[in-house]
Design an enzyme around this catalytic site. Structure first.
Site, short mmCIF file in Angstrom:
data_model
loop_
_atom_site.label_atom_id
_atom_site.label_comp_id
_atom_site.label_asym_id
_atom_site.label_seq_id
_atom_site.Cartn_x
_atom_site.Cartn_y
_atom_site.Cartn_z
N ASP A 2 -5.70 -5.74 -7.51
CA ASP A 2 -5.39 -4.82 -6.40
C ASP A 2 -6.62 -3.93 -6.20
O ASP A 2 -7.51 -4.23 -5.40
CB ASP A 2 -4.12 -4.03 -6.77
CG ASP A 2 -3.78 -2.90 -5.81
OD1 ASP A 2 -4.51 -2.67 -4.84
OD2 ASP A 2 -2.75 -2.21 -6.02
N LYS A 61 6.31 -0.27 -12.25
CA LYS A 61 5.05 0.28 -12.74
C LYS A 61 5.12 0.32 -14.26
O LYS A 61 6.18 0.60 -14.83
CB LYS A 61 4.85 1.70 -12.19
CG LYS A 61 4.71 1.76 -10.66
CD LYS A 61 3.34 1.31 -10.21
CE LYS A 61 3.16 1.53 -8.71
NZ LYS A 61 1.83 1.06 -8.24
N LYS A 74 -4.47 -4.84 0.74
CA LYS A 74 -4.02 -3.65 1.46
C LYS A 74 -5.04 -3.37 2.55
O LYS A 74 -6.24 -3.30 2.25
CB LYS A 74 -3.94 -2.45 0.51
CG LYS A 74 -2.83 -2.57 -0.52
CD LYS A 74 -2.87 -1.43 -1.52
CE LYS A 74 -1.73 -1.56 -2.52
NZ LYS A 74 -1.90 -0.65 -3.67
N ASP A 132 3.05 -3.59 -12.51
CA ASP A 132 1.79 -3.04 -11.99
C ASP A 132 1.31 -1.94 -12.91
O ASP A 132 2.01 -0.95 -13.13
CB ASP A 132 2.01 -2.49 -10.57
CG ASP A 132 0.72 -2.00 -9.92
OD1 ASP A 132 -0.36 -2.15 -10.53
OD2 ASP A 132 0.81 -1.45 -8.81
N GLU A 158 -0.19 -6.82 -12.42
CA GLU A 158 -1.11 -6.35 -11.40
C GLU A 158 -2.07 -5.32 -11.99
O GLU A 158 -1.64 -4.39 -12.67
CB GLU A 158 -0.28 -5.74 -10.26
CG GLU A 158 -1.08 -5.40 -9.04
CD GLU A 158 -0.20 -4.75 -7.96
OE1 GLU A 158 1.04 -4.87 -8.02
OE2 GLU A 158 -0.77 -4.11 -7.08
MG MG Z 1 -0.99 -1.93 -7.31
#
Ligand code: MG
Length: 371
Positions: free
Chosen positions: A239, A164, A263, A189, A214
């Site tokens: 995302d 992250k 997702k 991300d 991301e």
């Molecule tokens: Mg993500």
């Protein structure tokens, strides 16, 4: 299919280590398990991946519970369906609430696959019985802690590491990781932590051969992502921006990204995920399956998704032991040499440990065809 009851189990699981993103840190995971039961007592299981607070999208655990209890479950029990493909039509009058819908959809798909006596991944046309997986590392206070986690995950065979990032913990972090691990399949991300004002700053990441960055910009900003992608060579993966197949069409047309993270929860479940997959295969956009700190039930659904032909990049589907001291399924998800094997049993192919689920339950609700 004759579904006679739906049970909601709101549970809380302690994370082994806190998980930090650009929005804050989690120490435990509250989630809703959805159980549908048919006339012969066969259960299908799904998981609503909304978080306790609305940091990722607008949905929350208690909000999803309300929508499931008041709208989605009553219409499912009233109408009955022959195939889970009919679910989006049934819920047309319920706008958005993707994670609530996805939790119930997953349970119905699992039940349907069990009734067909087929593993879910085969029912949806999956082409592999083992998948390559990656792991995500939350924000850490020191660089040494990154090294420690990454060494551990490399030793466990993970095929890809994701970190992250956020302003102040980005370019220098990636530079340090790249120096120590020159060949590591690495991605970052941002969870929407930047704006177009950061364009020159983000372009510095182009030096480090990241697999992708991301969701650098806002969830609802496909246009600015196009501008950013046109000015940097690192592939952008979307995302939070992709809620339906229609978003993929627009993002691809504008050149907003080169990769899509899917997702099940974010896109409203299996039906929309399958549509997105179809479109991405047609447009030659590679896919991977994202993670939402799921229990074993959501994780088993993700594994089935990642067997589809378009999922060519290792997803965030780590071992149960990455997050939990003990998972609620048997057998737990394990990673061998960077791969996870799919169960050949019907449905999602795992046994739910209902005693342990009871021990973790904060509250439970049963809705039946008679109630
Ligand atoms: Mg993500």
């Amino acid at each position: 299919m004759k579904i006679e009851a739906v049970l909601l189990h709101r549970i809380r699981m302690e994370l082994i280590t806190p998980f930090a993103t650009s929005y804050g840190a989690y120490t435990d995971r509250e989630t809703i398990l959805v159980q549908v039961i048919d006339e012969n007592g066969i259960s299908g299981w799904g998981e609503c991946v909304a978080f306790a607070t609305p940091w990722y999208t607008e949905e929350t655990v208690l909000g999803a519970w309300h929508v499931l209890e008041q709208f989605l479950i009553p219409s499912l029990l009233k109408e009955q369906i022959q195939h889970p493909r009919q679910l989006p039509q049934l819920w047309q009058a319920v706008k958005r609430h993707a994670m609530a819908k996805a939790g119930l959809e997953m349970a119905v798909w699992d039940l349907y696959a069990k009734l067909q006596k087929k593993p879910l991944y085969q029912l949806i046309g999956g082409i592999r019985d083992e998948i390559q997986v990656g792991v995500a590392i939350g924000l850490q206070p020191t660089i040494e802690q990154y090294y420690e986690w990454i060494d551990q995950y490399i030793a466990q065979g993970y095929a890809r590491i994701k970190v992250k990032i956020k302003p102040g913990q980005d370019v220098s972090l990636i530079a340090a990781l790249r120096e120590k691990y020159p060949q590591l399949p690495l991605m970052a991300d941002a969870n929407s932590a930047y704006t177009l004002k950061d364009i020159d700053h983000l372009r510095q990441l182009d030096r480090y051969q990241l697999m992708m960055i991301e969701q650098p910009l806002a969830a609802d900003d496909i246009i600015d992502h196009a501008e950013l992608q046109h000015s940097m060579s690192t592939p952008i993966c979307l995302d939070e921006s992709i809620l339906q197949a229609e978003d993929v069409r627009k993002a691809v047309q504008l050149g907003s990204c080169q990769i899509i993270n899917v997702k099940l929860g974010r896109v409203g479940g299996w039906n929309e995920a399958l549509r997105i997959h179809e479109l991405c295969v047609e447009k030659k956009v590679p896919l991977w399956c994202g993670g939402m700190l799921e229990s074993g039930i959501g994780r088993a659904h993700n594994m089935a998704l990642a067997t589809l032909v378009g999922f060519t990049i290792p997803g965030d589907i780590s071992a149960s032991s990455r997050y939990w001291q003990r998972d609620i399924i048997a057998p737990e998800v394990t990673v061998n040499q960077g791969k996870v094997a799919l169960s050949k049993l019907p449905g999602i192919g795992v046994e739910v440990d209902t005693d342990y689920v009871s021990a973790l339950t904060l509250n439970k609700l049963e809705i039946t065809t008679d109630s």
